[in-house]
Design an enzyme around this catalytic site. Structure first.
Site: not given
Length: 360
Positions: A134, A137, A347
């Site tokens: 979100d 991370c 991510h």
């Protein structure tokens, strides 16, 4: 290979070309706008709930129901379950190769690269925990790994001056008042100094509480609980972002005085979107958690802020010298090490459970 049973989020030393990576990014950055920067963390798809066992009569009944009606009912059940269960910012662990097989089933060039990358990581770690994507991370994965480690409270957190930083800096640099609190705190009319001070106090308190625990299992349980408490968890990110800004101000002042500074800080302020700490806050740190995550050069700043070496397995760089990247490249020897996994430099997930053979 023998597999370990104790959760140990520590890392393994390896050569890195992180400075080369950021140098290239710095060279390409002049003229770039924030719109061209990456837009944050891309969530990795999670597991689906197991289908309920149905008796023949129920299956027969489904033959006479519209398919879209059945799907809507399933979605409603899943939504109700999500509302009733605490949100996990860091998912439970699963075997790292099982996770790989689930996420990368094809035979494309990228899938093959990812599979080989995961195979390499599995020589050191047996399991993986998926991190919520979100735009926090990088902060979440790093902080979770650091706080999970069975270690004493870091010296920098014991500094009595820590909670005085917000008032000191905001009084000196009025532009810090443009600080943008995370989405979880929007609409709340809190004094900025008080909120940041509260966040730093919480960071010290939670980390100190974890440091008192004597077993890895106990520490992991309490850490997991912390990362399901959204208000506390997101307060920790405000604290870490403020520590990043404080370190950036220190490095910038040292650079302006002609002192020797790490290469990454030169590149950090070489970008036309962050030529000074004020721009760094406005165009970058304020976007974290909102429209974007941390960029590669900002991973160095994060490492300096929390005094931890961040080692990242960059799976897309498998079979290159950039496969294992370390932030910073030449860290102080007394800094603990945390290890992350990145599939696309946006991510981050966390590997856990060091293999017994490699931990001896």
């Amino acid at each position: 290979m023998n597999r370990g049973t104790m959760p140990q989020p520590g890392a393994w030393p390896a050569a890195s070309c992180a400075e080369k990576l950021v140098r290239e990014a710095g060279a390409a950055s002049p003229g770039r706008t924030r719109a061209a920067a990456r837009e944050g963390c891309k969530a990795v798809a999670g597991g689906q709930p197991r289908a309920a066992v149905r008796c023949p009569a129920e299956q027969e009944e489904d033959m006479y129901r519209a398919e879209d009606e059945i799907e809507k009912e399933k979605e409603l059940l899943i939504h109700e379950r999500e509302l009733s269960e605490p949100k996990l910012s860091v998912a439970p662990e699963m075997d790292i190769m099982d996770y790989c097989k689930k996420e990368w089933r094809g035979n494309t060039q990228k899938a093959t690269c990812m599979k080989k990358g995961y195979e390499e990581v599995s020589q050191k770690f047996t399991s993986i925990r998926r991190v919520r994507g979100d735009n926090y991370c990088a902060l979440r994965a790093t902080l979770f790994q650091a706080m999970s480690q069975l270690a004493a409270l870091p010296a920098w957190l014991q500094d009595p001056e820590l909670t005085l930083l917000p008032e000191k800096l905001i009084n000196k640099y009025s532009w810090i008042k443009q600080w943008k609190l995370g989405l979880k705190f929007e609409g709340k009319t809190e004094d900025l100094v008080d909120k940041i001070k509260e966040s730093l106090t919480l960071l010290r308190k939670k980390w100190a509480g974890l440091a008192e625990l004597r077993t890895a299992e106990a520490r992991q349980i309490v850490c997991d609980e912390l990362f399901t408490n959204e208000e506390e968890e997101y307060s920790l990110y405000e604290a870490v972002k403020f520590l990043m800004l404080n370190r950036a101000i220190e490095l910038y002042d040292e650079k302006e005085k002609g002192k020797e500074v790490p290469l990454f800080s030169v590149l950090l302020f070489a970008r036309d979107t962050s030529s000074d700490p004020e721009q760094l806050l406005s165009n970058h740190l304020n976007q974290v958690g909102h429209t974007g995550g941390l960029e590669q050069v900002e991973m160095f700043l994060l490492a300096y802020a929390v005094h931890h070496t961040i080692q990242v397995y960059r799976l897309s760089k498998y079979n290159t010298e950039e496969f294992i990247t370390v932030y910073p490249t030449d860290p102080p020897r007394d800094w603990p090490v945390v290890t992350l996994i990145a599939e696309d430099d946006r991510h981050y997930n966390v590997p856990v459970r060091v293999c017994e053979e490699t931990s001896l």
